[in-house]
Design an enzyme around this catalytic site. Structure first.
Site, mmCIF file in Angstrom:
data_model
loop_
_atom_site.group_PDB
_atom_site.id
_atom_site.type_symbol
_atom_site.label_atom_id
_atom_site.label_comp_id
_atom_site.label_asym_id
_atom_site.label_seq_id
_atom_site.Cartn_x
_atom_site.Cartn_y
_atom_site.Cartn_z
ATOM 1 N N ASP A 158 -4.714 -8.688 4.962
ATOM 2 C CA ASP A 158 -4.363 -7.284 5.107
ATOM 3 C C ASP A 158 -2.924 -7.137 5.624
ATOM 4 O O ASP A 158 -2.267 -8.154 5.891
ATOM 5 C CB ASP A 158 -5.388 -6.638 6.067
ATOM 6 C CG ASP A 158 -5.703 -5.213 5.689
ATOM 7 O OD1 ASP A 158 -4.883 -4.576 5.010
ATOM 8 O OD2 ASP A 158 -6.778 -4.718 6.083
ATOM 9 N N ARG A 215 -5.074 -5.496 -3.516
ATOM 10 C CA ARG A 215 -5.368 -4.078 -3.367
ATOM 11 C C ARG A 215 -4.087 -3.315 -3.665
ATOM 12 O O ARG A 215 -3.050 -3.592 -3.092
ATOM 13 C CB ARG A 215 -5.822 -3.810 -1.928
ATOM 14 C CG ARG A 215 -7.253 -4.281 -1.627
ATOM 15 C CD ARG A 215 -8.264 -3.257 -2.107
ATOM 16 N NE ARG A 215 -7.929 -1.954 -1.579
ATOM 17 C CZ ARG A 215 -8.181 -1.573 -0.319
ATOM 18 N NH1 ARG A 215 -8.771 -2.383 0.524
ATOM 19 N NH2 ARG A 215 -7.835 -0.363 0.096
ATOM 20 N N ASP A 219 -8.153 2.854 0.771
ATOM 21 C CA ASP A 219 -9.532 2.376 0.972
ATOM 22 C C ASP A 219 -10.562 3.277 0.311
ATOM 23 O O ASP A 219 -10.474 4.504 0.386
ATOM 24 C CB ASP A 219 -9.865 2.360 2.469
ATOM 25 C CG ASP A 219 -9.120 1.278 3.214
ATOM 26 O OD1 ASP A 219 -8.293 0.586 2.601
ATOM 27 O OD2 ASP A 219 -9.374 1.145 4.424
HETATM 28 C C1 GLA Z 1 -7.850 -1.852 5.923
HETATM 29 C C2 GLA Z 1 -8.333 -2.401 4.594
HETATM 30 C C3 GLA Z 1 -9.843 -2.296 4.517
HETATM 31 C C4 GLA Z 1 -10.461 -3.078 5.664
HETATM 32 C C5 GLA Z 1 -9.934 -2.547 6.981
HETATM 33 C C6 GLA Z 1 -10.384 -3.405 8.160
HETATM 34 O O1 GLA Z 1 -8.072 -0.480 6.049
HETATM 35 O O2 GLA Z 1 -7.750 -1.720 3.519
HETATM 36 O O3 GLA Z 1 -10.308 -2.789 3.280
HETATM 37 O O4 GLA Z 1 -10.178 -4.440 5.510
HETATM 38 O O5 GLA Z 1 -8.516 -2.519 6.997
HETATM 39 O O6 GLA Z 1 -9.909 -2.933 9.369
#
Ligand code: GLA
Length: 413
Positions: A158, A215, A219
């Site tokens: 991330d 990604r 989210d």
């Molecule tokens: C971000 C990511 C999510 C998840 C959260 C965890 O928002 O995009 O997919 O991994 O962090 O805190």
């Protein structure tokens, strides 16, 4: 009947290279904690649903016993909130011993013994998004080595609590550090999502060389609105995003929420259909211990999985819209195609729609094409290019067709 304008489909061959670890020649499939279980670390009051060993083991058991693994759902991945808030005396990340009393290596052994692969989460930055220790430029090497020593098979990396220049150095550096461990580790990079997801800010040629998937966007949440928002973003930006996907390197529109609280049956089909057209990873985040038979049946649809896992690895596109109807098309290997007709409307009456393969620019097979309805699990018949194909699409639902040149054998439905 609706008139649609169908864009000419150009079969451009994709020549970009992929991260050289041989992994995920087709989109990865599996399960991940985040969307459903978040940062639930309260194992005292919620022992079955907190981020810990019990959750991972019980889901691993279900992946095996309920047939998921044998359909390809092999990755089981721990997202954020697994570690302690401090590193150990050797500077290594350490799992919370109350929640992972036997450590990650023992958990990996458990998962591997069942023919599954274990994923873990890290963050290129000072902290993870949930506030746990992140990986800074000077801890990349030790963290890659720690994950490899635990025999982890996937890293979601991330990007919270870092700036663009740190990410620009950190993501390639982690890729090299993972490779240097000698262990093939699927490398999932959230980098593009932190830079707006689009060129020129995002260099997808580089991404394809250092990461297996990434990604691009925000989210997913447990709602139809969230699914619609995501699929619209992928459609609007498809000319930039579609050419970069391919074997070993996939765009990731985020987890499947099918089986949770936010989607109706029709909407569940729609998420699966569009993710399949997009050649997206099929990573569920749900409770496989309590999932309904309906949701399980959708997620285990063999023809959908066959299409998602197509070896050409070519991402599909939204090729036309007509009012609230959207036509999505993916080219598959051996002259096969998948089409999804999505009704984004909320008008209660199902929409009737008539098209033909010629209108979809599918004309190559002299014996015509066999048509299958993916979610009805039905062979619809053999058609010529100009035969009218009629369908009725429920509000927020989809009709998904699999189209195969007539001279070839039936797939197993
Ligand atoms: C971000 C990511 C999510 C998840 C959260 C965890 O928002 O995009 O997919 O991994 O962090 O805190």
């Amino acid at each position: 009947m609706y008139l649609v304008s169908v864009a000419t489909f150009l079969a451009l061959s994709v020549l970009c290279s992929a991260l050289d670890n041989g992994l995920v020649r087709t989109p990865p499939m599996g399960w991940m904690t985040w969307e459903r279980y978040r940062c639930n670390i309260d194992c005292k009051t919620d022992p079955e649903n907190c981020i810990g060993e019990y959750l991972i083991k019980s889901i691993a058991d279900k992946l095996v016993d309920s047939g998921w693994r044998d359909l390809g759902y092999v990755y089981i991945s721990i997202d954020d909130c697994w570690s302690l808030k401090n590193r150990d005396s050797n500077g290594r990340l350490q799992p919370d011993p109350d929640r992972f009393p036997n450590g990650i290596k023992t958990l990996a052994d458990y998962v591997h013994a069942r023919g599954l692969k274990l994923g873990i989460y890290g963050d290129m930055g000072k902290y993870t998004c949930g506030g746990y220790p992140g990986t800074t430029l000077d801890t990349i090497k030790i963290d890659a080595e720690t994950f490899a020593s635990w025999e982890v098979d996937m890293l979601k990396f991330d990007g919270c609590y870092s700036n663009s220049s740190e990410r620009e150095l950190g993501y390639p550096k982690m890729s090299a550090a993972l490779n240097a461990t000698g262990r093939p580790i699927l490398y999932s990079c959230s980098w593009p999502a932190y830079e707006g997801g689009l060129p020129p800010k995002v260099n997808y040629t580089l991404l394809g060389e250092i990461c297996n998937m990434w990604r691009n966007y925000g989210d997913i949440q447990d709602s139809w609105g969230s699914v619609l928002n995501i699929l619209e973003w992928y459609a609007v930006n498809q000319d930039a995003l579609q050419p970069i996907a391919g074997p070993g390197r996939w765009n990731d529109p985020d987890m499947l929420i099918v089986g949770n609280f936010g989607l109706s049956y029709e909407q569940s089909k729609s998420q699966l259909a569009i993710w399949t057209i997009l050649a997206a990873p099929l990573i569920m985040s749900n409770d496989l211990r309590t999932i309904s038979e309906d949701a399980k049946d959708l997620l285990q649809n063999r023809l959908m999985i066959y299409i998602n896992q197509d070896s050409l690895g070519k991402q599909g596109k939204r090729i036309a819209t007509a009012g609230c109807l959207e036509i999505w098309l993916r080219e598959l290997v051996d002259g096969q195609y998948a089409v999804a007709v999505l009704n984004t409307g909320t008008d209660g009456l199902p929409k009737r729609f008539t098209t033909s393969l010629a209108q979809l620019n599918i004309t190559g097979s002299i014996f015509g094409y066999k048509l299958y309805d993916v979610f009805e699990k039905e062979f619809l018949g053999t058609v010529k290019s100009r035969t009218g194909i009629e369908m009725s699409i429920n509000p927020s639902g989809v009709v998904m067709l699999f189209i195969r040149p007539a001279a070839t054998r039936h797939p197993t439905l």
